[in-house]
Scaffold this motif. Structure first.
Motif, PDB file in Angstrom:
ATOM      1  N   UNK A  23     -15.573  38.507 -33.190  1.00 28.12           N
ATOM      2  CA  UNK A  23     -14.427  37.606 -33.092  1.00 28.12           C
ATOM      3  C   UNK A  23     -14.805  36.134 -33.176  1.00 28.12           C
ATOM      4  N   UNK A  24     -15.864  35.637 -32.483  1.00 28.06           N
ATOM      5  CA  UNK A  24     -16.186  34.209 -32.622  1.00 28.06           C
ATOM      6  C   UNK A  24     -16.489  33.790 -34.046  1.00 28.06           C
ATOM      7  N   UNK A  25     -17.176  34.636 -34.822  1.00 32.29           N
ATOM      8  CA  UNK A  25     -17.455  34.273 -36.216  1.00 32.29           C
ATOM      9  C   UNK A  25     -16.168  34.162 -37.026  1.00 32.29           C
ATOM     10  N   UNK A  26     -15.240  35.091 -36.811  1.00 36.16           N
ATOM     11  CA  UNK A  26     -13.946  35.008 -37.515  1.00 36.16           C
ATOM     12  C   UNK A  26     -13.166  33.783 -37.072  1.00 36.16           C
ATOM     13  N   UNK A  58     -18.780  23.012 -28.695  1.00 39.66           N
ATOM     14  CA  UNK A  58     -18.039  22.413 -27.579  1.00 39.66           C
ATOM     15  C   UNK A  58     -16.777  23.205 -27.271  1.00 39.66           C
ATOM     16  N   UNK A  59     -16.053  23.627 -28.308  1.00 37.01           N
ATOM     17  CA  UNK A  59     -14.853  24.433 -28.092  1.00 37.01           C
ATOM     18  C   UNK A  59     -15.195  25.749 -27.398  1.00 37.01           C
ATOM     19  N   UNK A  60     -16.225  26.423 -27.875  1.00 34.08           N
ATOM     20  CA  UNK A  60     -16.606  27.691 -27.259  1.00 34.08           C
ATOM     21  C   UNK A  60     -17.152  27.500 -25.859  1.00 34.08           C
ATOM     22  N   UNK A  61     -17.789  26.364 -25.580  1.00 32.86           N
ATOM     23  CA  UNK A  61     -18.268  26.089 -24.231  1.00 32.86           C
ATOM     24  C   UNK A  61     -17.097  26.015 -23.251  1.00 32.86           C
ATOM     25  N   UNK A  62     -16.026  25.353 -23.671  1.00 32.02           N
ATOM     26  CA  UNK A  62     -14.844  25.256 -22.803  1.00 32.02           C
ATOM     27  C   UNK A  62     -14.215  26.633 -22.609  1.00 32.02           C
ATOM     28  N   UNK A  63     -14.037  27.364 -23.707  1.00 29.36           N
ATOM     29  CA  UNK A  63     -13.374  28.667 -23.616  1.00 29.36           C
ATOM     30  C   UNK A  63     -14.212  29.680 -22.832  1.00 29.36           C
ATOM     31  N   UNK A  64     -15.515  29.718 -23.104  1.00 30.99           N
ATOM     32  CA  UNK A  64     -16.359  30.695 -22.417  1.00 30.99           C
ATOM     33  C   UNK A  64     -16.482  30.367 -20.930  1.00 30.99           C
ATOM     34  N   UNK A  65     -16.612  29.086 -20.599  1.00 30.10           N
ATOM     35  CA  UNK A  65     -16.708  28.708 -19.187  1.00 30.10           C
ATOM     36  C   UNK A  65     -15.437  29.071 -18.438  1.00 30.10           C
ATOM     37  N   UNK A 124     -23.195  30.511 -26.001  1.00 28.61           N
ATOM     38  CA  UNK A 124     -22.881  29.236 -26.650  1.00 28.61           C
ATOM     39  C   UNK A 124     -24.137  28.503 -27.103  1.00 28.61           C
ATOM     40  N   UNK A 125     -25.067  28.281 -26.188  1.00 25.30           N
ATOM     41  CA  UNK A 125     -26.207  27.411 -26.490  1.00 25.30           C
ATOM     42  C   UNK A 125     -27.128  28.043 -27.533  1.00 25.30           C
ATOM     43  N   UNK A 289      -4.629  31.827 -35.148  1.00 30.10           N
ATOM     44  CA  UNK A 289      -5.350  31.099 -36.194  1.00 30.10           C
ATOM     45  C   UNK A 289      -6.191  32.039 -37.042  1.00 30.10           C
ATOM     46  N   UNK A 290      -6.800  33.038 -36.401  1.00 26.05           N
ATOM     47  CA  UNK A 290      -7.609  34.003 -37.153  1.00 26.05           C
ATOM     48  C   UNK A 290      -6.732  34.795 -38.127  1.00 26.05           C
ATOM     49  N   UNK A 291      -5.583  35.286 -37.636  1.00 26.78           N
ATOM     50  CA  UNK A 291      -4.683  36.029 -38.521  1.00 26.78           C
ATOM     51  C   UNK A 291      -4.124  35.134 -39.626  1.00 26.78           C
TER      52      UNK A 291
END
Length: 392
Positions: A23-26, A58-65, A124-125, A289-291
């Motif tokens: 999913x993150x790659x898509x 940065x976006x994934x850092x916010x979402x994952x946290x 993320x990192x 957004x993915x769809x």
């Protein structure tokens, strides 16, 4: 949680884990495509595309946290109703599912702070560092390919068109810049040598763990989960219901920590409310957004295929049959008879300007002598005689 894939027990299926991992790659492809489209009208968005790796990290850092803090799961795992648990807790839950009426009574122990922090590092990192190394490796490979094809033209001598002082100042500035350039090239060479081995190692470990997970030989889907001592399990019914209350308690404590005058508290509360709203609808918006990306990709691909496909026109109607000249040789009633020798055709050949069929020897001799078709009297040459290999 937006999706719930069927299955029995607390252990997720291989397809659930694979979907959560991809999913993150898509999502990244969808966001990059959308920004690229919007940047055509808003050029300032190209700055985000120039720092694509940093912006997405940065976006994934916010979402994952936020996801690990509230649901004990990554952003993608929470969409499929999955939770991360320490190994001992996951084993207890698997044992409790065997006894009757104990699905919701399973122990519920969240991740430790260290496990959450390390999960963010692995989610993320490390992917960010790998993407940067991949970008550097691609640049180094292109540079080596260009040097192989065109040669290395970096060594330049003294420019006679410049004065001595100007050339000396230019050489001094180039000497300062050359140090940084040499360091950069050295780093690129190191990355170019080490990255293929690093990439092969990580891909091999990932394939091995996925294969073992598919064969039910291990409970860890990846090396990162094994290193952290975490297993991914399906959330129980009680956990699904307690998630909203848990989030409410966390947000209530955050509001109670606000300090300052009343107007400042009001402003901070409004900002927190906006942030909570964005985070609550981030999952739905990003999945949409993915769809949307997939739909636009299909739409433009279909349009390009339609534009590139050759236009098929209906076949033109056949031309009218040639008229038999009054002075020409009459046609026999039997269509297999040669009009010239009145015998059954041997080596049938057609005159292309008229379409009538004769024996090859007869029509060749006639056209050589008279330069015309014997039936229509239209001008013809021997080059217009064609042999027929299938005579009706």
């Amino acid at each position: 949680m937006l999706f719930q894939v069927g299955g029995q027990g607390s252990r997720p299926t291989f397809f659930e884990m694979a979907a959560a991992q991809q999913l993150p790659a898509s999502l990244r492809a969808a966001l990059t495509y959308s920004l690229g489209v919007f940047a055509l009208r808003r050029p300032f968005l190209h700055r985000l595309l120039d720092y694509e790796h940093e912006s997405f990290a940065l976006l994934m850092l916010i979402l994952e946290t936020h996801s690990l803090r509230t649901t004990d799961a990554s952003f993608a795992e929470s969409l499929y109703g999955l939770r991360r648990r320490p190994v001992n807790v996951a084993l207890k839950i698997d044992a409790s599912t065997v006894s009757p009426n104990s699905d919701d009574a399973a122990p519920n122990s969240g991740l430790q702070r260290r496990q959450k922090v390390l999960s963010v590092v692995f989610l993320v990192v490390l992917p960010y560092l790998k993407s940067k190394l991949h970008s550097i490796y691609n640049k180094e490979r292109e540079a080596r390919l260009q040097a192989t094809l065109w040669g290395d033209d970096q060594n330049e001598g003294f420019d006679a068109t410049l004065g001595f002082e100007e050339s000396r100042r230019t050489l001094d500035s180039d000497a300062n810049a050359s140090i940084r350039e040499r360091v950069r090239k050295r780093v690129q060479k190191i990355v170019g040598f080490c990255y293929p081995w690093l990439h092969a190692t990580t891909e091999g470990l990932q394939f091995a763990y996925q294969l073992l997970y598919l064969l039910d030989a291990t409970g860890y889907y990846s090396f990162a989960l094994h290193a952290l001592g975490i297993q991914v399990c399906r959330a129980t019914g009680q956990e699904m219901m307690d998630t909203s209350s848990r989030i409410s308690k966390i947000r209530s404590r955050e509001r109670e920590r606000l300090r300052g005058p009343q107007w400042l508290k009001t402003l901070q509360g409004a900002l927190l409310s906006c942030m909570y709203t964005v985070l609550d609808y981030a999952q739905t918006g990003l999945i949409a957004a993915v769809f949307f990306f997939k739909m636009m990709e299909w739409w433009y691909q279909s349009a390009e295929e339609r534009m590139s496909a050759p236009t098929v026109y209906p076949p033109p109607p056949p031309p009218p049959p040639p008229k038999v000249a009054k002075e020409g040789i009459p046609l026999p009633s039997d269509r297999t008879i040669c009009p010239l020798c009145s015998q059954k055709r041997a080596n049938p050949s057609v005159v292309t300007i008229s379409g009538f069929v004769f024996c090859y020897a007869c029509i060749f001799k006639y056209i050589t002598q008279y330069k015309r078709c014997p039936v229509t009297l239209m001008p013809a040459t021997v080059e217009q005689i064609r042999r027929l290999f299938h005579d009706v």
